[in-house]
Design an enzyme around this catalytic site. Structure first.
Site, PDB file in Angstrom:
ATOM      1  N   MET A  94      -4.867   5.030   6.954  1.00 47.82           N
ATOM      2  CA  MET A  94      -6.230   5.503   6.973  1.00 47.82           C
ATOM      3  C   MET A  94      -6.712   5.787   5.556  1.00 47.82           C
ATOM      4  O   MET A  94      -6.961   6.928   5.204  1.00 47.82           O
ATOM      5  CB  MET A  94      -6.353   6.777   7.813  1.00 47.82           C
ATOM      6  CG  MET A  94      -5.982   6.613   9.238  1.00 47.82           C
ATOM      7  SD  MET A  94      -7.313   5.801  10.079  1.00 47.82           S
ATOM      8  CE  MET A  94      -6.767   5.904  11.742  1.00 47.82           C
ATOM      9  N   PRO A  95      -6.802   4.796   4.710  1.00 49.44           N
ATOM     10  CA  PRO A  95      -7.246   5.048   3.340  1.00 49.44           C
ATOM     11  C   PRO A  95      -8.691   5.549   3.279  1.00 49.44           C
ATOM     12  O   PRO A  95      -9.562   5.073   4.003  1.00 49.44           O
ATOM     13  CB  PRO A  95      -7.136   3.681   2.663  1.00 49.44           C
ATOM     14  CG  PRO A  95      -6.239   2.884   3.523  1.00 49.44           C
ATOM     15  CD  PRO A  95      -6.435   3.400   4.907  1.00 49.44           C
ATOM     16  N   HIS A  96      -8.903   6.512   2.400  1.00 54.66           N
ATOM     17  CA  HIS A  96     -10.243   7.009   2.102  1.00 54.66           C
ATOM     18  C   HIS A  96     -10.413   6.962   0.595  1.00 54.66           C
ATOM     19  O   HIS A  96      -9.573   7.471  -0.141  1.00 54.66           O
ATOM     20  CB  HIS A  96     -10.444   8.433   2.606  1.00 54.66           C
ATOM     21  CG  HIS A  96     -11.750   9.018   2.171  1.00 54.66           C
ATOM     22  ND1 HIS A  96     -12.941   8.593   2.695  1.00 54.66           N
ATOM     23  CD2 HIS A  96     -12.045   9.938   1.241  1.00 54.66           C
ATOM     24  CE1 HIS A  96     -13.930   9.270   2.113  1.00 54.66           C
ATOM     25  NE2 HIS A  96     -13.404  10.084   1.222  1.00 54.66           N
TER      26      HIS A  96
END
Length: 76
Positions: A1-3
């Site tokens: 879940m890269p942000h």
């Protein structure tokens, strides 16, 4: 879940330009981290130049300078 959280000096970007910028960043993240497109989020935050030192340098860059994947070519 890269942000990805990008802070930058104000620019007169249209909503379409902002979206294209975010989409390009997401594409790089998807490519290099083998992420699913629906798992990537990108925040674009404008920071006034007069506030850069207190809002970005002192809170995010300087305390983490040794662990930054890419270090800035300036200091404050």
């Amino acid at each position: 879940m890269p942000h990805v959280d990008i802070k930058y000096f104000p620019r007169d970007l249209t909503p379409e330009q902002r979206q294209a910028f975010a989409d390009d960043i997401a594409e790089v993240v998807i490519k290099h981290l083998a992420s699913k497109p629906e798992s990537v989020s990108v925040a674009l935050q404008q920071v006034q130049p007069d506030n850069w030192k207190s809002q970005v340098w002192e809170t995010e860059i300087a305390p983490n300078i040794e662990t930054l994947a890419r270090k800035p070519g300036y200091s404050m």
